[in-house]
Design a protein around this motif. Structure first.
Motif, PDB file in Angstrom:
ATOM      1  N   GLY A   1      -4.045 -14.420   0.052  1.00 56.83           N
ATOM      2  CA  GLY A   1      -4.380 -13.070  -0.373  1.00 56.83           C
ATOM      3  C   GLY A   1      -5.281 -12.368   0.625  1.00 56.83           C
ATOM      4  N   LEU A   2      -6.361 -13.018   1.010  1.00 56.08           N
ATOM      5  CA  LEU A   2      -7.284 -12.449   1.993  1.00 56.08           C
ATOM      6  C   LEU A   2      -6.590 -12.258   3.336  1.00 56.08           C
ATOM      7  CD1 LEU A   2     -10.229 -11.623   2.613  1.00 56.08           C
ATOM      8  CD2 LEU A   2     -10.660 -14.013   3.249  1.00 56.08           C
ATOM      9  N   TRP A   3      -5.785 -13.198   3.728  1.00 55.59           N
ATOM     10  CA  TRP A   3      -5.056 -13.145   5.008  1.00 55.59           C
ATOM     11  C   TRP A   3      -4.134 -11.937   5.057  1.00 55.59           C
ATOM     12  CZ3 TRP A   3      -0.312 -16.375   6.658  1.00 55.59           C
ATOM     13  CH2 TRP A   3      -0.255 -16.496   8.061  1.00 55.59           C
ATOM     14  N   MET A   4      -3.314 -11.751   4.008  1.00 60.20           N
ATOM     15  CA  MET A   4      -2.354 -10.646   3.979  1.00 60.20           C
ATOM     16  C   MET A   4      -3.064  -9.294   3.927  1.00 60.20           C
ATOM     17  SD  MET A   4       0.657 -12.045   1.432  1.00 60.20           S
ATOM     18  CE  MET A   4      -0.438 -12.102   0.003  1.00 60.20           C
ATOM     19  N   LYS A   5      -4.100  -9.190   3.118  1.00 62.65           N
ATOM     20  CA  LYS A   5      -4.778  -7.903   2.974  1.00 62.65           C
ATOM     21  C   LYS A   5      -5.538  -7.529   4.240  1.00 62.65           C
ATOM     22  CE  LYS A   5      -6.096  -6.438  -0.990  1.00 62.65           C
ATOM     23  NZ  LYS A   5      -6.640  -6.149  -2.336  1.00 62.65           N
ATOM     24  N   ALA A   6      -6.079  -8.525   4.940  1.00 65.18           N
ATOM     25  CA  ALA A   6      -6.732  -8.236   6.222  1.00 65.18           C
ATOM     26  C   ALA A   6      -5.710  -7.737   7.238  1.00 65.18           C
ATOM     27  CB  ALA A   6      -7.436  -9.491   6.738  1.00 65.18           C
ATOM     28  N   GLU A   7      -4.514  -8.325   7.231  1.00 61.24           N
ATOM     29  CA  GLU A   7      -3.455  -7.853   8.126  1.00 61.24           C
ATOM     30  C   GLU A   7      -3.028  -6.434   7.768  1.00 61.24           C
ATOM     31  OE1 GLU A   7      -0.331  -7.720  11.019  1.00 61.24           O
ATOM     32  OE2 GLU A   7      -2.245  -8.782  10.847  1.00 61.24           O
ATOM     33  N   MET A   8      -2.980  -6.122   6.480  1.00 64.02           N
ATOM     34  CA  MET A   8      -2.638  -4.759   6.064  1.00 64.02           C
ATOM     35  C   MET A   8      -3.663  -3.770   6.609  1.00 64.02           C
ATOM     36  SD  MET A   8      -0.709  -2.610   4.435  1.00 64.02           S
ATOM     37  CE  MET A   8       0.294  -3.426   3.170  1.00 64.02           C
ATOM     38  N   LEU A   9      -4.948  -4.102   6.500  1.00 68.09           N
ATOM     39  CA  LEU A   9      -5.989  -3.210   7.011  1.00 68.09           C
ATOM     40  C   LEU A   9      -5.861  -3.031   8.517  1.00 68.09           C
ATOM     41  CD1 LEU A   9      -9.102  -4.402   4.948  1.00 68.09           C
ATOM     42  CD2 LEU A   9      -7.693  -2.364   4.575  1.00 68.09           C
TER      43      LEU A   9
ATOM     44  N   VAL B   1       0.854  -1.187   0.000  1.00 70.25           N
ATOM     45  CA  VAL B   1       0.000   0.000   0.000  1.00 70.25           C
ATOM     46  C   VAL B   1       0.891   1.238   0.000  1.00 70.25           C
ATOM     47  CG1 VAL B   1      -1.523   1.388   1.473  1.00 70.25           C
ATOM     48  CG2 VAL B   1      -2.036  -1.014   1.066  1.00 70.25           C
ATOM     49  N   LEU B   2       0.489   2.255  -0.758  1.00 70.89           N
ATOM     50  CA  LEU B   2       1.186   3.541  -0.777  1.00 70.89           C
ATOM     51  C   LEU B   2       0.482   4.485   0.187  1.00 70.89           C
ATOM     52  CD1 LEU B   2       3.442   5.202  -2.370  1.00 70.89           C
ATOM     53  CD2 LEU B   2       1.497   6.213  -3.568  1.00 70.89           C
ATOM     54  N   LEU B   3       1.219   4.947   1.195  1.00 64.82           N
ATOM     55  CA  LEU B   3       0.684   5.900   2.169  1.00 64.82           C
ATOM     56  C   LEU B   3       1.020   7.313   1.701  1.00 64.82           C
ATOM     57  CD1 LEU B   3       1.802   4.059   5.425  1.00 64.82           C
ATOM     58  CD2 LEU B   3      -0.429   3.957   4.284  1.00 64.82           C
TER      59      LEU B   3
ATOM     60  N   GLU C   1      -9.539   6.255   3.977  1.00 64.50           N
ATOM     61  CA  GLU C   1      -9.975   5.258   3.012  1.00 64.50           C
ATOM     62  C   GLU C   1      -8.799   4.740   2.204  1.00 64.50           C
ATOM     63  OE1 GLU C   1     -12.829   7.347   0.662  1.00 64.50           O
ATOM     64  OE2 GLU C   1     -11.334   8.495  -0.447  1.00 64.50           O
ATOM     65  N   ILE C   2      -9.061   3.658   1.477  1.00 69.27           N
ATOM     66  CA  ILE C   2      -8.060   3.076   0.605  1.00 69.27           C
ATOM     67  C   ILE C   2      -8.700   2.805  -0.746  1.00 69.27           C
ATOM     68  CG2 ILE C   2      -8.542   0.780   1.575  1.00 69.27           C
ATOM     69  CD1 ILE C   2      -5.614   0.077   1.009  1.00 69.27           C
ATOM     70  N   HIS C   3      -7.968   3.117  -1.821  1.00 68.02           N
ATOM     71  CA  HIS C   3      -8.439   2.891  -3.183  1.00 68.02           C
ATOM     72  C   HIS C   3      -7.558   1.842  -3.853  1.00 68.02           C
ATOM     73  CE1 HIS C   3     -10.874   6.819  -3.995  1.00 68.02           C
ATOM     74  NE2 HIS C   3     -11.059   6.381  -2.768  1.00 68.02           N
ATOM     75  N   THR C   4      -8.128   1.146  -4.804  1.00 67.74           N
ATOM     76  CA  THR C   4      -7.368   0.145  -5.548  1.00 67.74           C
ATOM     77  C   THR C   4      -8.003  -0.048  -6.905  1.00 67.74           C
ATOM     78  OG1 THR C   4      -6.399  -2.084  -5.442  1.00 67.74           O
ATOM     79  CG2 THR C   4      -8.691  -1.858  -4.735  1.00 67.74           C
ATOM     80  N   ARG C   5      -7.312  -0.777  -7.779  1.00 66.06           N
ATOM     81  CA  ARG C   5      -7.901  -1.186  -9.046  1.00 66.06           C
ATOM     82  C   ARG C   5      -7.513  -2.634  -9.300  1.00 66.06           C
ATOM     83  NH1 ARG C   5      -4.759   1.231 -14.311  1.00 66.06           N
ATOM     84  NH2 ARG C   5      -2.773   0.173 -14.010  1.00 66.06           N
ATOM     85  N   VAL C   6      -8.426  -3.365  -9.949  1.00 68.44           N
ATOM     86  CA  VAL C   6      -8.244  -4.795 -10.169  1.00 68.44           C
ATOM     87  C   VAL C   6      -8.641  -5.121 -11.605  1.00 68.44           C
ATOM     88  CG1 VAL C   6      -8.840  -7.115  -9.384  1.00 68.44           C
ATOM     89  CG2 VAL C   6      -8.862  -5.210  -7.753  1.00 68.44           C
TER      90      VAL C   6
ATOM     91  N   GLY D   1      -0.798  14.967   2.738  1.00 67.69           N
ATOM     92  CA  GLY D   1      -1.859  15.423   3.614  1.00 67.69           C
ATOM     93  C   GLY D   1      -3.222  14.866   3.284  1.00 67.69           C
ATOM     94  N   THR D   2      -3.373  14.194   2.132  1.00 68.04           N
ATOM     95  CA  THR D   2      -4.651  13.566   1.835  1.00 68.04           C
ATOM     96  C   THR D   2      -4.836  12.352   2.738  1.00 68.04           C
ATOM     97  OG1 THR D   2      -3.688  12.187   0.098  1.00 68.04           O
ATOM     98  CG2 THR D   2      -4.588  14.312  -0.564  1.00 68.04           C
ATOM     99  N   ARG D   3      -6.040  11.897   2.857  1.00 70.37           N
ATOM    100  CA  ARG D   3      -6.357  10.799   3.781  1.00 70.37           C
ATOM    101  C   ARG D   3      -6.716   9.530   3.015  1.00 70.37           C
ATOM    102  NH1 ARG D   3     -10.956  12.617   7.449  1.00 70.37           N
ATOM    103  NH2 ARG D   3     -10.209  10.882   8.754  1.00 70.37           N
ATOM    104  N   ARG D   4      -6.171   9.396   1.829  1.00 73.67           N
ATOM    105  CA  ARG D   4      -6.521   8.287   0.956  1.00 73.67           C
ATOM    106  C   ARG D   4      -5.256   7.510   0.567  1.00 73.67           C
ATOM    107  NH1 ARG D   4      -8.497  11.229  -2.297  1.00 73.67           N
ATOM    108  NH2 ARG D   4      -6.902  11.388  -3.903  1.00 73.67           N
ATOM    109  N   ALA D   5      -5.185   6.252   0.981  1.00 72.76           N
ATOM    110  CA  ALA D   5      -4.072   5.393   0.610  1.00 72.76           C
ATOM    111  C   ALA D   5      -4.394   4.696  -0.713  1.00 72.76           C
ATOM    112  CB  ALA D   5      -3.807   4.354   1.696  1.00 72.76           C
ATOM    113  N   GLN D   6      -3.330   4.242  -1.390  1.00 72.29           N
ATOM    114  CA  GLN D   6      -3.500   3.526  -2.651  1.00 72.29           C
ATOM    115  C   GLN D   6      -2.992   2.100  -2.493  1.00 72.29           C
ATOM    116  OE1 GLN D   6      -4.917   4.610  -5.451  1.00 72.29           O
ATOM    117  NE2 GLN D   6      -5.291   6.695  -4.714  1.00 72.29           N
ATOM    118  N   GLN D   7      -3.867   1.145  -2.715  1.00 73.44           N
ATOM    119  CA  GLN D   7      -3.440  -0.258  -2.741  1.00 73.44           C
ATOM    120  C   GLN D   7      -2.662  -0.502  -4.020  1.00 73.44           C
ATOM    121  OE1 GLN D   7      -4.301  -3.392  -0.697  1.00 73.44           O
ATOM    122  NE2 GLN D   7      -2.468  -3.781  -1.920  1.00 73.44           N
ATOM    123  N   TYR D   8      -1.427  -0.954  -3.872  1.00 71.24           N
ATOM    124  CA  TYR D   8      -0.633  -1.312  -5.035  1.00 71.24           C
ATOM    125  C   TYR D   8      -0.816  -2.806  -5.305  1.00 71.24           C
ATOM    126  CZ  TYR D   8       1.781   3.130  -5.935  1.00 71.24           C
ATOM    127  OH  TYR D   8       2.089   4.424  -6.287  1.00 71.24           O
TER     128      TYR D   8
END
Length: 331
Positions: free
Chosen positions: A273-281, A246-248, A293-298, A252-259
């Motif tokens: 995948g679910l395990w790692m991403k839950a730990e990231m959150l 994740v890019l923090l 919040e966090i944004h991503t694209r898939v 000053g914005t409050r929106r992270a980007q999931q890489y």
């Protein structure tokens, strides 16, 4: 109609403000209700580059009254040898569309990419907007469709908070900020190379992943004032089995980007995948307490990752289409 496009070789503070006006107006028009990147983030993206991903040229078009009309950014990926790849980001202010500006600008940028020895040019447009039709009628061919998603951190389902504690025999979770620790560098490279091509994103396309490229990615984020946070799953006998990054933001914005999120093929099917991403959150609030919040694209063909994100609480924002144009390589 503005004058013929000319390169923007050394952007001034006023140039960046004008660039931002075009970008913010286009985003507000094409993606209403979505957050617009800060001017600081736009400035960092235009002025901070790494040696392996040098930006060839920028264009900023102004109208007869000196108002900003359109922008274009051409980015080379890797070497500049014949047959290389370039990515274009081109934006026309909504008030100046359908007047020939985009066609003229695209011709200029395509010529520059061809002169640099590029064999392909890629671009992305929001699905259902004039940009999609513009590219489709100019010999660009769609090759990937992406779904952009958003997760407010206050809306994470309660069961997600318990997922990192679910045992995965033979595996354990770890994490780091910036480049991977030296002891994990080789395994991290293997995981990077497991990424499907479209999922790597525009900044990683056609990149040969090696230690220098990995360190450069982290250094580039740091020079922009951002931070890279990674969570990885380690296997008892086989090193890194997968990772998510994740890019923090540092503006000053409050929106992270999931890489990227990737699992090495030999370890797929174990719910990593679910395990790692839950730990990231779980880690994000401590890493940057003001995040909202966090944004991503898939990629749309990555049904597994879309399902993982849905389980975590992500919801769709919009869809984009990636296009490719084959260029005539000069000999």
């Amino acid at each position: 109609m503005p004058a013929n496009p000319s390169p923007l070789t050394a952007p001034t503070a006023e140039d960046i403000r004008a660039w931002y006006r075009v970008q913010s107006a286009a985003l507000a028009h094409d993606r209403p209700g979505e957050p617009v990147p800060s001017q600081a983030a736009v400035r960092a993206g235009l002025t901070t580059t790494g040696p392996r991903r040098r930006r060839l040229v920028l264009w900023l078009l102004r109208g007869s009254g000196d108002e900003p009309v359109a922008t274009a950014l051409l980015r080379l990926h890797g070497a500049t040898a014949a047959g290389g790849h370039a990515d274009i980001q081109m934006t026309v202010h909504p008030a100046h569309r359908r007047l020939g500006t985009g066609s003229r600008l695209l011709a200029t940028v395509t010529e520059a990419a061809t002169a640099a020895g590029c064999g392909t040019l890629t671009a992305e447009a929001v699905a259902g907007t004039p940009g999609e039709g513009f590219l489709a009628t100019r010999d660009f061919v769609p090759f990937a469709r992406m779904t952009w998603q958003r997760l407010p951190l206050d809306d994470i389902p309660a069961p997600v908070g318990k997922l990192p504690d679910v045992p995965h025999p033979g595996y354990r979770l770890t994490g780091w900020e910036g480049a991977a620790p030296e002891t994990l560098a080789d395994g991290f490279l293997d995981a990077l190379r497991a990424l499907p091509a479209p999922a790597a994103g525009p900044d990683a396309a056609d990149t040969r992943w090696d230690p220098a490229a990995v360190h450069e990615t982290a250094e580039l984020a740091a020079r922009r004032g951002d931070r890279l946070l990674t969570v990885a799953a380690l296997h008892d006998d086989d090193g890194i089995a997968g990772y998510t990054t994740v890019l923090l933001p540092g503006d000053g914005t409050r929106r992270a980007q999931q890489y990227d999120t990737a699992v090495v093929p030999a370890h797929r099917g174990n719910g990593l995948g679910l395990w790692m991403k839950a730990e990231m959150l779980r880690r994000l609030p401590a890493a940057q307490p003001d995040l909202a919040e966090i944004h991503t694209r898939v990629p749309d063909d990555n049904r597994h990752l879309l399902a993982v994100n849905t389980a975590l609480g992500f919801r769709p924002l919009h869809r984009t289409v990636r296009f490719r144009l084959r260029l005539r390589v000069r000999r």
